[in-house]
Structures are given as C-alpha cells and as structure tokens.
Design a protein around this motif. Structure first.
Motif, PDB file in Angstrom:
ATOM      1  N   ASN A 494     -32.176 -14.061  59.361  1.00 25.73           N
ATOM      2  CA  ASN A 494     -33.364 -13.342  58.860  1.00 25.73           C
ATOM      3  C   ASN A 494     -34.119 -14.183  57.833  1.00 25.73           C
ATOM      4  N   LYS A 497     -36.024 -16.676  59.763  1.00 25.86           N
ATOM      5  CA  LYS A 497     -37.063 -16.050  60.607  1.00 25.86           C
ATOM      6  C   LYS A 497     -38.249 -15.565  59.784  1.00 25.86           C
ATOM      7  N   PHE A 498     -37.957 -14.881  58.667  1.00 25.81           N
ATOM      8  CA  PHE A 498     -39.047 -14.293  57.896  1.00 25.81           C
ATOM      9  C   PHE A 498     -39.495 -15.180  56.730  1.00 25.81           C
ATOM     10  N   ASP A 522     -34.552 -15.745  49.713  1.00 23.58           N
ATOM     11  CA  ASP A 522     -35.542 -16.581  50.415  1.00 23.58           C
ATOM     12  C   ASP A 522     -36.903 -16.423  49.776  1.00 23.58           C
ATOM     13  N   ILE A 527     -40.430  -7.613  51.620  1.00 23.10           N
ATOM     14  CA  ILE A 527     -40.447  -6.321  52.328  1.00 23.10           C
ATOM     15  C   ILE A 527     -41.232  -5.319  51.486  1.00 23.10           C
ATOM     16  N   ILE A 535     -34.354  -0.115  55.454  1.00 19.38           N
ATOM     17  CA  ILE A 535     -34.248  -1.422  56.104  1.00 19.38           C
ATOM     18  C   ILE A 535     -32.915  -1.651  56.826  1.00 19.38           C
ATOM     19  N   TYR A 540     -34.707  -0.365  62.639  1.00 24.09           N
ATOM     20  CA  TYR A 540     -35.821  -0.277  61.696  1.00 24.09           C
ATOM     21  C   TYR A 540     -36.348  -1.676  61.422  1.00 24.09           C
ATOM     22  N   ARG A 541     -37.619  -1.797  61.655  1.00 19.98           N
ATOM     23  CA  ARG A 541     -38.239  -3.098  61.416  1.00 19.98           C
ATOM     24  C   ARG A 541     -39.572  -2.892  60.735  1.00 19.98           C
ATOM     25  N   VAL A 542     -39.904  -3.811  59.809  1.00 15.60           N
ATOM     26  CA  VAL A 542     -41.188  -3.673  59.103  1.00 15.60           C
ATOM     27  C   VAL A 542     -42.327  -3.915  60.096  1.00 15.60           C
ATOM     28  N   SER A 547     -41.021  -9.015  64.828  1.00 18.35           N
ATOM     29  CA  SER A 547     -39.569  -9.098  64.983  1.00 18.35           C
ATOM     30  C   SER A 547     -39.216  -9.460  66.418  1.00 18.35           C
ATOM     31  N   GLY A 552     -35.808 -10.830  67.486  1.00 18.40           N
ATOM     32  CA  GLY A 552     -34.944  -9.862  66.777  1.00 18.40           C
ATOM     33  C   GLY A 552     -34.715  -8.602  67.578  1.00 18.40           C
ATOM     34  N   THR A 553     -33.629  -7.931  67.278  1.00 18.81           N
ATOM     35  CA  THR A 553     -33.306  -6.671  67.960  1.00 18.81           C
ATOM     36  C   THR A 553     -33.447  -5.475  67.021  1.00 18.81           C
ATOM     37  N   GLY A 554     -33.545  -5.726  65.747  1.00 20.36           N
ATOM     38  CA  GLY A 554     -33.618  -4.615  64.774  1.00 20.36           C
ATOM     39  C   GLY A 554     -32.243  -4.064  64.453  1.00 20.36           C
ATOM     40  N   GLY A 556     -29.604  -6.303  63.409  1.00 19.70           N
ATOM     41  CA  GLY A 556     -28.865  -7.273  62.589  1.00 19.70           C
ATOM     42  C   GLY A 556     -28.371  -6.703  61.271  1.00 19.70           C
ATOM     43  N   LEU A 557     -29.294  -6.119  60.477  1.00 23.37           N
ATOM     44  CA  LEU A 557     -28.904  -5.613  59.155  1.00 23.37           C
ATOM     45  C   LEU A 557     -27.927  -4.437  59.266  1.00 23.37           C
ATOM     46  N   SER A 581     -37.250 -12.266  49.430  1.00 29.73           N
ATOM     47  CA  SER A 581     -36.243 -11.196  49.335  1.00 29.73           C
ATOM     48  C   SER A 581     -34.911 -11.749  48.883  1.00 29.73           C
TER      49      SER A 581
HETATM   50  P1  ADP Z   1     -34.234  -8.130  63.235  1.00 25.35           P
HETATM   51  O1  ADP Z   1     -33.549  -8.392  64.512  1.00 25.35           O
HETATM   52  O2  ADP Z   1     -35.628  -7.594  63.440  1.00 25.35           O
HETATM   53  O3  ADP Z   1     -34.182  -9.226  62.307  1.00 25.35           O
HETATM   54  P2  ADP Z   1     -32.706  -6.906  61.263  1.00 25.35           P
HETATM   55  O4  ADP Z   1     -31.939  -5.615  61.259  1.00 25.35           O
HETATM   56  O5  ADP Z   1     -31.955  -8.094  60.997  1.00 25.35           O
HETATM   57  O6  ADP Z   1     -33.468  -6.921  62.619  1.00 25.35           O
HETATM   58  O7  ADP Z   1     -33.836  -6.759  60.223  1.00 25.35           O
HETATM   59  C1  ADP Z   1     -34.632  -5.607  60.202  1.00 25.35           C
HETATM   60  C2  ADP Z   1     -35.990  -5.845  59.599  1.00 25.35           C
HETATM   61  O8  ADP Z   1     -35.872  -6.110  58.227  1.00 25.35           O
HETATM   62  C3  ADP Z   1     -36.698  -7.009  60.153  1.00 25.35           C
HETATM   63  O9  ADP Z   1     -37.413  -6.713  61.321  1.00 25.35           O
HETATM   64  C4  ADP Z   1     -37.639  -7.374  59.029  1.00 25.35           C
HETATM   65  O10 ADP Z   1     -38.800  -6.587  59.120  1.00 25.35           O
HETATM   66  C5  ADP Z   1     -36.841  -7.003  57.811  1.00 25.35           C
HETATM   67  N1  ADP Z   1     -36.204  -8.213  57.228  1.00 25.35           N
HETATM   68  C6  ADP Z   1     -34.901  -8.562  57.385  1.00 25.35           C
HETATM   69  N2  ADP Z   1     -34.634  -9.660  56.679  1.00 25.35           N
HETATM   70  C7  ADP Z   1     -35.760 -10.040  56.043  1.00 25.35           C
HETATM   71  C8  ADP Z   1     -36.110 -11.085  55.165  1.00 25.35           C
HETATM   72  N3  ADP Z   1     -35.242 -11.998  54.783  1.00 25.35           N
HETATM   73  N4  ADP Z   1     -37.385 -11.118  54.716  1.00 25.35           N
HETATM   74  C9  ADP Z   1     -38.281 -10.193  55.104  1.00 25.35           C
HETATM   75  N5  ADP Z   1     -38.033  -9.185  55.949  1.00 25.35           N
HETATM   76  C10 ADP Z   1     -36.754  -9.102  56.403  1.00 25.35           C
END
Ligand code: ADP
Length: 589
Positions: A494, A497-498, A522, A527, A535, A540-542, A547, A552-554, A556-557, A581
């Motif tokens: 993440n 990616k972000f 990072d 967010i 989150i 849940y994705r912003v 994503s 991304g699959t949404g 991961g977290l 973040s």
């Molecule tokens: P994804 O597969 O979309 O990464 P995650 O569950 O890992 O799914 O993350 C969910 C959402 O949280 C992401 O789509 C993103 O919007 C936000 N996010 C996660 N990590 C970060 C980060 N380091 N900086 C900004 N946004 C983040």
C-alpha cells in the motif's frame, strides 16, 4: 388456655368426687338410719320378751306396785332402757324412770299407739317425742298374757339419741372423707394436669417454631400414649415440611441463578401489567434498577409503548406473541421480544416477557449481505472485461496483429486480479474461521522486513521510491512468521501503491510497555479524515477506481487487521490527506 385446661381437669375431678360422694352419703345415711333403727327395734323386742318373762302375772293382776317397782328398776338398770308396765286398762303400774309415788298419778297409757297394738296381741312399735323426757324415743310394747288372756303390757323405751349420734358420726366421717377427697382431688388434679400439660406446652412452643420456619428442633417423645403419638406425628410432619422447604429453597436458588444469569432480559408482570420481577439484563437494557421498577405498572416503569401494547394484547387474548422492537437507547439497538401468558386456573394471571438483544445478529446479517454484494461486484467487473475482450478477439480482433497482444495482456491483468481477489478472499475466510493455528516461532523482525523489501525492488525502482528500514537489529518477535510477512507485505505494498513518484517510506519500531509497535510511514496521498474509521473494513477503499487500477482488492488492510488481532495485537492509522500516512501495528513481545 393453659390455666383453663388445668382448671377444667381439676373441676372435673371435683365434680366426679362430689357426685359420687353425694350418692354414697345419701344411700349410706338412709340405709344406716333404717338398719340401726331396725337393729335397735329387734334388740328391744328381745329384751321386752325377757322382761315380760320376769313379771309375775299375779302381781300384775293384783296391781302390786310394791313388788313390780323394784323388779322393773333392777331390770332397767341392767338393760339400760326405760321399762313401763301397764295393765290392760291402760293404767301404769310401774315405770323405771318415775318414783313409786308419782306412778299412780301418771296419765292413762291406753291410747298410746304401741300399747294399743300390744293389746291386740301384736308387737307394738312407735317412735315419737316423749313429753316426759323431752326427747325422741323408740317404744316397743308386748302383751303380758295369762292363759291366752292379755292382762297387761310391758313397754320398753329407748332414747334415739344414740342412733342420732351414730348417724352424725357417720355423717362427720363422710364429710371429712369428702373434704379429704376434694383436697386430694385438687392436689392430684393439679399434679396430673401439670404433667399432662407439660409435654403439650413443649409441643406448642416447638410447633410455634415450626410455624416460623425453624425446623431445627424435635419434640421429645416422653410417653407412649396419645400425646406421644401426637409428638411423633408432629415430628414426622416437621421433617416432611423441612424436606419440602429445603427442596423448594434449592429449586428457588437454581431458578434465581438461571434468572439472574440469563443473557436474555426477563420481566414477569401480573394481570394488571404490574411488574413482579425483572432480571439484571433488563436493568442493563433499560438502564433502570430492580427496586425502582418492581411493583410498578409496566408503562410507568419502562416507557416503551411497543412492548406495552404487546403485553396488553397477550393479557387480553392469552396467546403468545413475538415481535421485533427497536430502542433508541444511548445506541440504536434491536430486540426480539417474546411474550407468553401465565395461566392460573385457566385465566391469565400475568405474562412472561423475554427480551433478546439481536442487534449483533442483525448487524452480521447486513455485513454478510453487503459482503456478498461486494464480492459479486468485485468478481463481475474483471469477468465482464475478460468476456468482452474474448468476444472481441473471437469476432476478428485475433487477426488484428497490432492489438491482439494488447487485448490478451488486458485479459491476463483481469485474470490476475481475479486470482488476487480469490486468494485474498480465501485467506480472509480462513482467518475469520478462527480455526487457524498460528505457528509461532522466534525470529528477527528487521530481517523479515528486509526480505519483504527486496521482493518489492522492481516496484520501488519503477516509482523511484526510497525505503528505509530503521528497525534495530536486536528486536526479535514470537509470532507466526509467514502471517507476519503477509502483514508487512500488504502494508509496504500500500505504501508503494499510494505513494508519489520519488516518494519515501520509513519503517521503524518502538517499545511501548510490553508491546512492540511497528510503523510504516509514507509520504503518499494520505487518507481523508472521514474514511479513516472504516479503512480496515473489507472492500473499503477511498478511491475504488484507483485501487482497482493499481490491482488492489480492498481486502489487504482487512487481512492485516485479522492477522494482528489473532496475535493479540492491534492496528491503527494516522493520516493527513495529501501528506502521507502512518500505518502501525503493535504486538505483544
Ligand atoms: P487495496 O487492495 O485497495 O489496497 P487495502 O485494504 O489494502 O485495499 O486498502 C484499502 C484502502 O485504503 C485503499 O484502497 C486506499 O484507499 C487506502 N490506503 C491503504 N493504504 C494506504 C496508504 N498507504 N496511503 C493512502 N491510502 C491508503
């Protein structure tokens, strides 16, 4: 009561004694009087015969007072009674109680009843008051015969004083006997009554204890009579009662333990909807205290109209009802309520209300249906694309040498996404099932992070991102290394990616109490504040599109959170939109 019974017993003794003595005295007195008179009469008659024999008829005929007088006086002294000799004309010729000179002046005795009887040749007997001696006298007269001719009468008289004396002595004896018997009856009555009453009193006092619920004592069985039997019966009854009370107490304790420990809220109301009892869960649900509500009408105690209407309907119709009610308490909650009537002799005497908190069940239902919708949606998007490109290829694009490889590349990307998605879903469901066994080993965390970073080298290079592993070399953790690798991979993925081009990533650790907190910082997009609380939720994705674009699959977290929590740790994020973040997780050392 005690005095009464004692007196009753004494009086009945006295009564019986009085009655029996009365009868005895009456008959004894009567018989004795008759018998003694009879005996005296008989002996007087015998003596009269003897006296008659001594009298010389010649002297009588000649009215020889001179000879008759001394004879009669001598005989009278011997037999100790008055003797009178009378001729057949009633003239007194001799009398032992009168001097000779007075005899001839004595009145004629012809009409005295005993004399008249004797003159008719019978034994004359009479009892009367003697005017001469001023006393009650018994008279016995016999005829004096000469050659069958009655020439005179001999009469013996005895004062009845002795008879009276005997009788009065007997009466005195009977009276003193009576007094003695009465005194004895009183004393004996008291003793017997006291002795009879003592065990009864004991029984009364112990029975009183029984009635107060104290069964610790037993009545001593002192005799084998009816009182002893009563004692046995009372003891048996007490034993039975004690057993029953114990049983009921034990049952009550069990019931109240169940009642108090039930997670369902329970209310019991009577036929007028007055609350009889509530359990602790009700106190929590409605924020009331038991003391406050018990005894009050339902609506007065718990201001919930929906529940009140159900109760009223059950009380009126006698049929169970169930319903779902929502309460806006401090937080919104959903309850299932079951109201069952309580019958007493076929009439509704109240009802039992069971309230079950189904907020969590409803929430889970929503989560599940949302999840299904999300998964379907996530699967549908790449599938639709794959289907579309395959159709395009089949419809001729396969021969389009410029694009066919491109199309296949796109199909491959979507297939990869599908693969990622399915993999994430599998690990998530595996983690959620809680059946997973953590294989905990001791390992160096800095080294693990280093390994993960090296796996991302091409991505890092592509975006020209600098990454710094600031973890010290001497920190080791006791955890499931593979799962933790997944956590760090997801977080670094993440962070890359972000992140922005030429970005920066820092990984560092802090010891807080007995926990180790690892932060991945990072300088990416950050967010928005409103999204931070959600989150870690699945899917849940912003920015969904971004994503997806980033593969991304949404999930991961969500996976990160599950793994950390399985280790007994926690996760969190601090972020400012546009400034990067800080994702952290802390684990017990
Ligand atoms: P994804 O597969 O979309 O990464 P995650 O569950 O890992 O799914 O993350 C969910 C959402 O949280 C992401 O789509 C993103 O919007 C936000 N996010 C996660 N990590 C970060 C980060 N380091 N900086 C900004 N946004 C983040």
């Amino acid at each position: 009561m005690r005095i009464n019974f004692k007196l009753k017993l004494i009086f009945s003794y006295i009564f019986v004694i009085l009655i029996s003595f009365g009868f005895i005295a009456f008959f004894l007195d009567k018989n004795l009087e008759e018998n003694s008179l009879h005996d005296i009469e008989a002996s007087l008659i015998n003596q009269a015969y003897l006296v008659e024999n001594q009298i010389i008829t010649e002297n009588l005929k000649k009215e020889d007072v001179k000879h008759l007088g001394p004879l009669i006086t001598t005989l009278s002294e011997k037999i100790k009674c008055r003797i009178t000799v009378i001729n057949n004309l009633g003239k007194v010729l001799a009398d032992s109680e009168k001097p000779r000179n007075e005899i001839l002046q004595m009145e004629n005795h012809l009409y005295r009843p005993e004399v008249r009887m004797a003159l008719t040749n019978k034994v004359g007997i009479d009892t009367r008051y003697s005017s001469t001696l001023k006393i009650d006298m018994l008279y016995v007269a016999l005829p004096i015969r000469e050659n069958k001719e009655i020439i005179g009468v001999v009469r013996l008289a005895l004062p009845l004083r002795s008879v009276e004396k005997t009788l009065s002595e007997i009466r005195k004896a009977v009276l003193s006997g009576l007094i003695f018997a009465l005194a004895l009856a009183f004393v004996l009555g008291s003793v017997i009554a006291t002795q009879t009453i003592r065990p009864i009193n004991r029984m009364i006092s112990i029975s009183r204890k029984f009635s107060e619920g104290d069964f610790s004592r037993r009545i001593l069985q002192s005799s084998k009579d009816e009182i002893g039997e009563l004692a046995i019966t009372l003891n048996t009854m007490a034993q039975g009662l004690e057993d029953k009370v114990k049983e009921i107490k034990a049952q009550n304790q069990k019931l109240s333990a169940i009642f108090n420990s039930m997670i369902e809220g329970i209310i019991v109301v009577d036929e007028s909807s007055r609350i009889i009892s509530v359990n602790p869960t009700i106190e929590k649900i409605f924020s009331v205290s038991r003391k406050e509500v018990e005894g009050k009408v339902f609506l007065e105690a718990i201001r919930n109209n929906d529940t009140y209407e159900i109760i009223n309907s059950v009380l009126a119709n006698g049929e169970s009802l169930s319903a779902e009610i929502s309460l806006i308490l401090p937080v919104h909650k959903t309850f299932e309520i079951n109201v069952t009537p309580i019958f007493d002799n076929n009439t509704v005497s109240g009802c039992l209300i069971v309230i079950h908190d189904i907020t969590e069940i409803r929430r889970l239902e929503t989560v599940r249906s949302d999840f299904v919708a999300n998964v379907s949606h996530e699967l549908k998007t790449p599938l639709t694309s794959i289907k579309g490109f395959v159709e395009t290829l089949l419809e001729g694009a396969l021969d389009d040498k410029e694009n066919n490889r491109n199309f296949l590349k796109i199909i491959q990307n979507h297939a990869e996404r599908l693969d990622n998605l399915v993999n994430d879903l599998l690990s998530l469901s595996h983690l959620e099932s809680k059946e997973i066994m953590l294989k905990k080993i001791k390992f160096n965390i800095r080294q693990l992070v280093e390994e993960v970073i090296s796996g991302f080298s091409s991505q890092l290079k592509k975006k020209d991102i600098e990454i710094k592993n600031e973890l010290s070399d001497d920190i080791s953790l006791m955890a499931d290394r593979n799962r933790l690798e997944q956590v760090i991979t997801n977080l670094i993925d993440n962070a890359i990616k972000f992140n922005k081009e030429k970005g920066f990533i820092r990984i560092y650790g802090e010891k807080i109490n007995d926990k180790l907190k690892i932060t991945i910082e990072d300088l990416g997009s950050g967010i928005p504040e409103k999204d931070i609380p959600r989150i870690f939720e699945r899917f849940y994705r912003v920015d969904k599109a971004r994503s997806r674009e980033l593969g991304g699959t949404g999930l991961g977290l969500s996976i990160v959170k599950h793994i950390v929590e399985l280790h007994g740790g926690s996760v969190g994020v601090e972020s400012t939109e546009g400034f990067g973040s800080k994702f952290w997780f802390s684990l017990p050392k």
